[in-house]
Design a protein around this motif. Structure first.
Motif, PDB file in Angstrom:
ATOM      1  N   SER A  52      35.970  51.091  77.724  1.00 13.03           N
ATOM      2  CA  SER A  52      35.859  52.166  78.721  1.00 13.03           C
ATOM      3  C   SER A  52      35.805  53.524  78.034  1.00 13.03           C
ATOM      4  CB  SER A  52      37.020  52.121  79.715  1.00 13.03           C
ATOM      5  OG  SER A  52      38.214  52.609  79.139  1.00 13.03           O
ATOM      6  N   GLN A  53      36.234  53.551  76.772  1.00 14.25           N
ATOM      7  CA  GLN A  53      36.217  54.798  75.999  1.00 14.25           C
ATOM      8  C   GLN A  53      34.904  54.989  75.252  1.00 14.25           C
ATOM      9  OE1 GLN A  53      39.023  56.803  76.474  1.00 14.25           O
ATOM     10  NE2 GLN A  53      39.358  55.101  77.895  1.00 14.25           N
ATOM     11  N   SER A  54      34.329  53.869  74.785  1.00 12.40           N
ATOM     12  CA  SER A  54      33.108  53.954  73.984  1.00 12.40           C
ATOM     13  C   SER A  54      32.486  52.576  73.825  1.00 12.40           C
ATOM     14  CB  SER A  54      33.440  54.508  72.591  1.00 12.40           C
ATOM     15  OG  SER A  54      32.299  54.564  71.777  1.00 12.40           O
ATOM     16  N   GLU A  55      31.176  52.540  73.699  1.00  8.15           N
ATOM     17  CA  GLU A  55      30.474  51.311  73.332  1.00  8.15           C
ATOM     18  C   GLU A  55      30.877  50.979  71.897  1.00  8.15           C
ATOM     19  OE1 GLU A  55      25.945  50.275  73.965  1.00  8.15           O
ATOM     20  OE2 GLU A  55      26.191  51.605  72.240  1.00  8.15           O
ATOM     21  N   LEU A  56      31.194  49.707  71.627  1.00 11.81           N
ATOM     22  CA  LEU A  56      31.677  49.318  70.304  1.00 11.81           C
ATOM     23  C   LEU A  56      31.102  47.966  69.895  1.00 11.81           C
ATOM     24  CD1 LEU A  56      35.462  50.141  70.869  1.00 11.81           C
ATOM     25  CD2 LEU A  56      33.899  51.434  69.404  1.00 11.81           C
ATOM     26  N   CYS A  57      30.992  47.758  68.584  1.00  5.95           N
ATOM     27  CA  CYS A  57      30.615  46.447  68.057  1.00  5.95           C
ATOM     28  C   CYS A  57      31.889  45.626  67.836  1.00  5.95           C
ATOM     29  CB  CYS A  57      29.828  46.597  66.756  1.00  5.95           C
ATOM     30  SG  CYS A  57      30.771  47.337  65.415  1.00  5.95           S
ATOM     31  N   VAL A  58      31.718  44.354  67.545  1.00  5.44           N
ATOM     32  CA  VAL A  58      32.869  43.461  67.364  1.00  5.44           C
ATOM     33  C   VAL A  58      33.774  43.948  66.238  1.00  5.44           C
ATOM     34  CG1 VAL A  58      33.591  41.118  66.754  1.00  5.44           C
ATOM     35  CG2 VAL A  58      31.676  41.457  68.309  1.00  5.44           C
ATOM     36  N   CYS A  59      33.177  44.382  65.125  1.00  2.25           N
ATOM     37  CA  CYS A  59      34.024  44.802  63.997  1.00  2.25           C
ATOM     38  C   CYS A  59      34.823  46.059  64.343  1.00  2.25           C
ATOM     39  CB  CYS A  59      33.214  44.972  62.716  1.00  2.25           C
ATOM     40  SG  CYS A  59      31.919  46.202  62.785  1.00  2.25           S
ATOM     41  N   ASP A 100      29.473  47.763  84.197  1.00  8.31           N
ATOM     42  CA  ASP A 100      29.063  48.823  85.113  1.00  8.31           C
ATOM     43  C   ASP A 100      30.278  49.646  85.531  1.00  8.31           C
ATOM     44  OD1 ASP A 100      30.392  47.325  87.104  1.00  8.31           O
ATOM     45  OD2 ASP A 100      28.544  46.446  87.841  1.00  8.31           O
ATOM     46  N   GLU A 101      30.046  50.607  86.402  1.00 11.73           N
ATOM     47  CA  GLU A 101      31.131  51.488  86.853  1.00 11.73           C
ATOM     48  C   GLU A 101      32.194  50.748  87.663  1.00 11.73           C
ATOM     49  OE1 GLU A 101      32.021  54.789  86.192  1.00 11.73           O
ATOM     50  OE2 GLU A 101      30.579  54.361  84.605  1.00 11.73           O
ATOM     51  N   HIS A 102      31.838  49.622  88.271  1.00  9.62           N
ATOM     52  CA  HIS A 102      32.833  48.852  89.017  1.00  9.62           C
ATOM     53  C   HIS A 102      33.969  48.403  88.094  1.00  9.62           C
ATOM     54  CE1 HIS A 102      29.244  48.152  91.674  1.00  9.62           C
ATOM     55  NE2 HIS A 102      30.122  48.686  92.496  1.00  9.62           N
ATOM     56  N   VAL A 103      33.616  48.001  86.884  1.00 12.21           N
ATOM     57  CA  VAL A 103      34.631  47.547  85.927  1.00 12.21           C
ATOM     58  C   VAL A 103      35.528  48.722  85.545  1.00 12.21           C
ATOM     59  CG1 VAL A 103      35.044  46.446  83.699  1.00 12.21           C
ATOM     60  CG2 VAL A 103      33.075  45.755  85.089  1.00 12.21           C
ATOM     61  N   ARG A 104      34.912  49.870  85.288  1.00 11.17           N
ATOM     62  CA  ARG A 104      35.692  51.076  84.970  1.00 11.17           C
ATOM     63  C   ARG A 104      36.625  51.415  86.137  1.00 11.17           C
ATOM     64  NH1 ARG A 104      34.584  54.219  81.116  1.00 11.17           N
ATOM     65  NH2 ARG A 104      32.366  53.712  81.079  1.00 11.17           N
ATOM     66  N   ASN A 105      36.119  51.307  87.357  1.00 11.27           N
ATOM     67  CA  ASN A 105      36.937  51.602  88.534  1.00 11.27           C
ATOM     68  C   ASN A 105      38.099  50.623  88.675  1.00 11.27           C
ATOM     69  OD1 ASN A 105      35.267  53.760  89.147  1.00 11.27           O
ATOM     70  ND2 ASN A 105      34.062  52.615  90.627  1.00 11.27           N
ATOM     71  N   LEU A 106      37.867  49.336  88.386  1.00 10.83           N
ATOM     72  CA  LEU A 106      38.959  48.355  88.428  1.00 10.83           C
ATOM     73  C   LEU A 106      40.075  48.749  87.460  1.00 10.83           C
ATOM     74  CD1 LEU A 106      37.015  44.966  88.502  1.00 10.83           C
ATOM     75  CD2 LEU A 106      38.598  45.785  90.254  1.00 10.83           C
ATOM     76  N   LEU A 107      39.688  49.136  86.253  1.00 10.78           N
ATOM     77  CA  LEU A 107      40.681  49.550  85.252  1.00 10.78           C
ATOM     78  C   LEU A 107      41.415  50.804  85.704  1.00 10.78           C
ATOM     79  CD1 LEU A 107      38.657  49.057  81.952  1.00 10.78           C
ATOM     80  CD2 LEU A 107      40.663  47.767  82.673  1.00 10.78           C
ATOM     81  N   THR A 108      40.663  51.792  86.162  1.00 13.18           N
ATOM     82  CA  THR A 108      41.251  53.064  86.581  1.00 13.18           C
ATOM     83  C   THR A 108      42.191  52.864  87.760  1.00 13.18           C
ATOM     84  OG1 THR A 108      39.306  54.255  85.810  1.00 13.18           O
ATOM     85  CG2 THR A 108      40.709  55.406  87.373  1.00 13.18           C
ATOM     86  N   GLN A 109      41.756  52.102  88.759  1.00 13.44           N
ATOM     87  CA  GLN A 109      42.605  51.886  89.922  1.00 13.44           C
ATOM     88  C   GLN A 109      43.844  51.069  89.579  1.00 13.44           C
ATOM     89  OE1 GLN A 109      40.235  50.446  93.188  1.00 13.44           O
ATOM     90  NE2 GLN A 109      39.069  52.347  93.296  1.00 13.44           N
TER      91      GLN A 109
END
Length: 118
Positions: A52-59, A100-109
């Motif tokens: 949710s903070q940044s796109e990241l690779c596995v490493c 998507d934003e739904h996932v971000r909203n689930l975390l935020t809520q």
């Protein structure tokens, strides 16, 4: 424990009818339960928060969470299957992000909810 009968049978019948009319299909209840099951894991929630903070690779995820890349990859497979994360390839690199934003909203809520409780 006393066995009290409902005294408002008309209101009860109306409420039952309204709620029954609004119930989800069995298939959708199963999908919703699977979504919450995927969210119900400490490591997966940490991965989702990091993404949710940044796109990241596995490493990078492995470094942020101080875990092995294989453990992160395993959890990412489960999160992809639950459609909570997506990936994109850039050459040989694979980057993960929230689906998507739904996932971000689930975390935020969810986070807002636990702050209220505390």
């Amino acid at each position: 424990m006393s066995n009290m009968a409902c005294n408002e049978t008309e209101k009860h019948a109306v409420n039952v009818a309204v709620v029954k009319d609004q119930m989800l299909s069995e298939r959708n209840f199963l999908f919703l339960a699977e979504l919450f099951k995927a969210l119900g894991d400490y490591t997966r929630v940490r991965i989702l928060f990091a993404l949710s903070q940044s796109e990241l690779c596995v490493c990078a995820l492995a470094e942020v969470l101080e875990m092995s890349q294989s453990a992160i990859s395993h959890q990412l497979r489960l999160l992809r299957a639950a459609k909570l994360v997506r990936y994109r390839k850039e050459g040989k690199n694979v980057f993960y992000a929230l689906d998507d934003e739904h996932v971000r909203n689930l975390l935020t809520q969810g986070y807002d909810h636990i702050l209220e409780e505390g």
